[in-house]
Write an enzyme that holds these catalytic residues in place. Structure first.
Site, PDB file in Angstrom:
ATOM      1  N   MET A 131      41.486  54.721  -3.924  1.00  0.00           N
ATOM      2  CA  MET A 131      40.272  53.947  -3.705  1.00  0.00           C
ATOM      3  C   MET A 131      39.282  54.718  -2.835  1.00  0.00           C
ATOM      4  O   MET A 131      39.638  55.663  -2.158  1.00  0.00           O
ATOM      5  CB  MET A 131      40.622  52.632  -3.013  1.00  0.00           C
ATOM      6  CG  MET A 131      41.641  51.782  -3.750  1.00  0.00           C
ATOM      7  SD  MET A 131      42.360  50.516  -2.682  1.00  0.00           S
ATOM      8  CE  MET A 131      44.048  51.083  -2.552  1.00  0.00           C
ATOM      9  N   ASP A 138      34.190  49.993  -0.763  1.00  0.00           N
ATOM     10  CA  ASP A 138      35.635  49.827  -0.818  1.00  0.00           C
ATOM     11  C   ASP A 138      36.009  49.187  -2.140  1.00  0.00           C
ATOM     12  O   ASP A 138      35.174  48.631  -2.846  1.00  0.00           O
ATOM     13  CB  ASP A 138      36.136  48.998   0.361  1.00  0.00           C
ATOM     14  CG  ASP A 138      37.569  49.327   0.728  1.00  0.00           C
ATOM     15  OD1 ASP A 138      38.213  50.074  -0.032  1.00  0.00           O
ATOM     16  OD2 ASP A 138      38.052  48.845   1.759  1.00  0.00           O
ATOM     17  N   THR A 139      37.302  49.233  -2.445  1.00  0.00           N
ATOM     18  CA  THR A 139      37.803  48.928  -3.768  1.00  0.00           C
ATOM     19  C   THR A 139      39.260  48.537  -3.628  1.00  0.00           C
ATOM     20  O   THR A 139      39.890  48.821  -2.613  1.00  0.00           O
ATOM     21  CB  THR A 139      37.688  50.202  -4.643  1.00  0.00           C
ATOM     22  OG1 THR A 139      36.329  50.594  -4.711  1.00  0.00           O
ATOM     23  CG2 THR A 139      38.210  49.980  -6.049  1.00  0.00           C
ATOM     24  N   ILE A 140      39.826  47.884  -4.640  1.00  0.00           N
ATOM     25  CA  ILE A 140      41.281  47.755  -4.697  1.00  0.00           C
ATOM     26  C   ILE A 140      41.787  48.508  -5.924  1.00  0.00           C
ATOM     27  O   ILE A 140      41.099  48.592  -6.950  1.00  0.00           O
ATOM     28  CB  ILE A 140      41.757  46.287  -4.738  1.00  0.00           C
ATOM     29  CG1 ILE A 140      41.298  45.560  -6.020  1.00  0.00           C
ATOM     30  CG2 ILE A 140      41.313  45.549  -3.495  1.00  0.00           C
ATOM     31  CD1 ILE A 140      42.285  45.537  -7.143  1.00  0.00           C
ATOM     32  N   GLN A 148      39.456  47.638  -9.303  1.00  0.00           N
ATOM     33  CA  GLN A 148      38.455  46.578  -9.302  1.00  0.00           C
ATOM     34  C   GLN A 148      37.704  46.594  -7.982  1.00  0.00           C
ATOM     35  O   GLN A 148      38.262  46.935  -6.943  1.00  0.00           O
ATOM     36  CB  GLN A 148      39.119  45.225  -9.522  1.00  0.00           C
ATOM     37  CG  GLN A 148      38.254  44.229 -10.265  1.00  0.00           C
ATOM     38  CD  GLN A 148      37.814  43.082  -9.408  1.00  0.00           C
ATOM     39  OE1 GLN A 148      38.620  42.366  -8.836  1.00  0.00           O
ATOM     40  NE2 GLN A 148      36.501  42.895  -9.301  1.00  0.00           N
TER      41      GLN A 148
END
Length: 568
Positions: free
Chosen positions: A458, A376-378, A394
């Site tokens: 994402m 997962d990511t933002i 990020q």
């Protein structure tokens, strides 16, 4: 028979929501909501409080870049399931003064003390997802300061202040973040420092519960006071060195002290008059450009959204692009990916000959030979009153990362090193001081030399697939900015693995369709040879800001996350 019953149930499940949503004012056969309009500035992040932090920063005189840093710092606290200062960062910035795009690769390198020979001595064929071995140098803090030096207006102390305040005072955890936090705790609690700093009596915080992280507040305060060197060369770096020495890790003070990210030139392709920009490898952004080039010859508008042709062509283009991605994308300091060739129209025309309109490909090899051969990511985006726009992504990789959380520091280290290949000669083979292949990619679109769209999606390998779907929805299918993100998604899981000299997708992979595709499409895809399955996700998460031709900005944040788009 069981397979057919499963698909029949899938088709029914896919068909029902369309009728239920048909009476919406948009006329779209899927649930969506209005775009956000604002005359001066806009922010779109995956957590509403972080969006408000970004807006407050710009209202106080900060640039879009200041707002992006402030929001990213807040998200490291509020959404540790996707990011934090233990991870890497990539960004694309539109500068209205020079009327140019600037790219920053803020990815860190592998520890210099760990070698491929040592990993092989341990009997490993791949790096594990958790623990000390997949940890690489975190590049986010360096990227903040490098970007700020060029585009910031407010002192970094002020940009980090909201995150520090929320870390000390606490905030209510939002729903999707609480869900993923709950999944991470059982996997990561065994690693030193995690349970003590990221649980409440051994469990994840629940939706609505207040979460505080005073250790992270202290770390961010040291960075605010001492700059980037406080993280890479000061007390924090020494604490990190001692922690990994004590826990069979290889990351050392020298790895941190020598780290620098780099400015890179974004790479573009023209898709129906729009210039789509991505960053070059070691990220996977050019896979989106390759897919767009392969799709451009087809009249997708005539086929229509949700048609069998739409899904089929998308999946077949993805297979071709991802075969190259698996074989050829790597750290440019160690391997020269033929970027210009891969994103050229001529290469797409040659590769496109492999696409059949009637049949799904079962095996796809890369089009250019290598030299030897979820996570997962933002994502967030900001835009200010002066016209600066920031596209920033990020991540820790694999949600909360490696599980390695040095006591007293309040963050978890990324496990991005898992993306290395433990095979000599492969472009992405593990080596000391090397950047691994990266999944996180920001995107930007210009038209006629002017900014048009800052956006990202994402979710690991879903990201280039998501980028292409957003652009198809906007450009080919005429959706607005919010609809483009809310529309049901396609995800192809190709089972791509290194196989000696080449990398091949085998058996056609699996096509995951989100609810909203009609029965006729599912049946037609099966006839073409696609293996279609239902999956609740992950289909990524999307934020976007578009320049409003009437003035100001348009914002969107999709419903798969806790996010918010807002402006003033």
């Amino acid at each position: 028979m069981i397979r057919m019953l499963f698909i029949s149930g899938l088709a029914l499940a896919l068909a029902l929501p369309s009728a239920a949503a048909a009476d919406r004012v948009t006329g779209r056969p899927f649930a969506t909501r209005s775009e956000v309009y604002a005359p001066h500035a806009m922010a779109a992040t995956s957590q509403p409080l972080a969006t408000q932090v970004a807006l407050d920063t710009m209202k106080a005189g900060g640039s879009a870049l200041d707002a992006a840093i402030a929001a990213n710092a807040a998200l490291g606290l509020m959404e540790p399931t996707g990011n934090g200062i233990g991870g890497d960062l990539f960004a694309i910035v539109w500068d209205p003064k020079t009327r140019k795009l600037y790219g920053y690769n803020g990815s860190g390198r592998s520890p210099r003390a760990l070698t491929l020979a040592e990993l092989r001595r341990r009997g490993l064929t791949e790096l594990p997802p958790h623990g000390p071995l997949p940890v690489s140098v975190p590049g986010a803090v360096d990227a903040w300061f490098a970007l700020h030096e060029r585009f910031g207006r407010r002192p970094m102390r002020e940009n980090l202040a909201p995150a520090i305040r929320y870390a000390r005072e606490g905030f209510p955890v939002s729903e999707v973040i609480a869900y993923y936090w709950g999944l991470s705790v059982p996997k990561l609690s065994a690693w030193p420092g995690f349970k003590e700093q990221f649980t409440l009596d051994g469990r994840a915080p629940r939706t609505g519960e207040t979460w505080r992280n005073p250790n992270l507040a202290d770390t961010l305060q040291k960075i605010a006071d001492g700059g980037r060197d406080a993280f890479y060369k000061g007390e924090i770096a020494h604490a990190i060195d001692a922690y990994f020495k004590a826990n069979e890790g290889y990351l050392r003070y020298e790895d941190l002290a020598s780290h620098r990210g780099e400015w890179v030139e974004p790479v573009a392709t023209d898709y129906r008059g729009y210039q789509v920009w991505e960053l070059p490898p070691n990220g996977q952004g050019i896979a989106a450009l390759q897919m767009l080039n392969l799709l451009e010859p087809y009249d997708l508008k005539r086929y229509g959204f949700g048609s069998a042709e739409h899904v089929h062509l998308f999946v077949e283009a993805k297979k071709l692009a991802f075969a190259d991605r698996a074989a050829l994308y790597a750290d440019p300091d160690f391997y020269r990916t033929p970027v210009a060739k891969l994103v050229s129209k001529a290469y797409a025309a040659e590769r496109g000959k492999a696409i059949s309109l009637e049949k799904a490909a079962r095996v796809v090899a890369p089009g250019v030979p290598a030299q030897l051969d979820q996570g997962d990511t933002i994502y967030l985006t900001t835009a200010d009153a002066d016209g600066m726009m920031v596209s920033l992504i990020q991540s820790n990789y694999r949600g909360m990362g490696s599980g390695m959380a040095p006591p007293g520091l309040g963050f978890v280290f990324q496990d991005r090193g898992e993306m290395f290949v433990l095979k000599e000669g492969h472009p992405n083979s593990y080596a000391p001081g090397k950047r691994p292949f990266h999944t996180i990619i920001p995107a930007f679109v210009t038209k006629d030399g002017k900014p048009w769209l800052s956006f990202g999606v994402m979710g690991g390998a879903m990201q280039p697939q998501g980028h292409v779907q957003i652009l198809m929805n906007l450009i080919d299918f005429g959706m607005n900015l919010q609809e483009a993100g809310d529309a049901p998604r396609i995800q192809h899981d190709g089972d791509v693995e290194p196989t000696g000299q080449n990398t091949a997708m085998r058996d056609g992979g699996e096509v995951d369709l989100e609810t909203g595709y009609p029965y006729e499409t599912v049946r037609a895809l099966m006839r073409m040879g696609h293996s279609v399955r239902f999956a609740d996700g992950p289909y990524g998460g999307y934020q976007a800001i578009m320049v409003n031709p009437q003035g100001g900005y348009i914002g969107a944040s999709e419903s798969r996350k806790d996010g918010q788009a807002a402006g003033y």
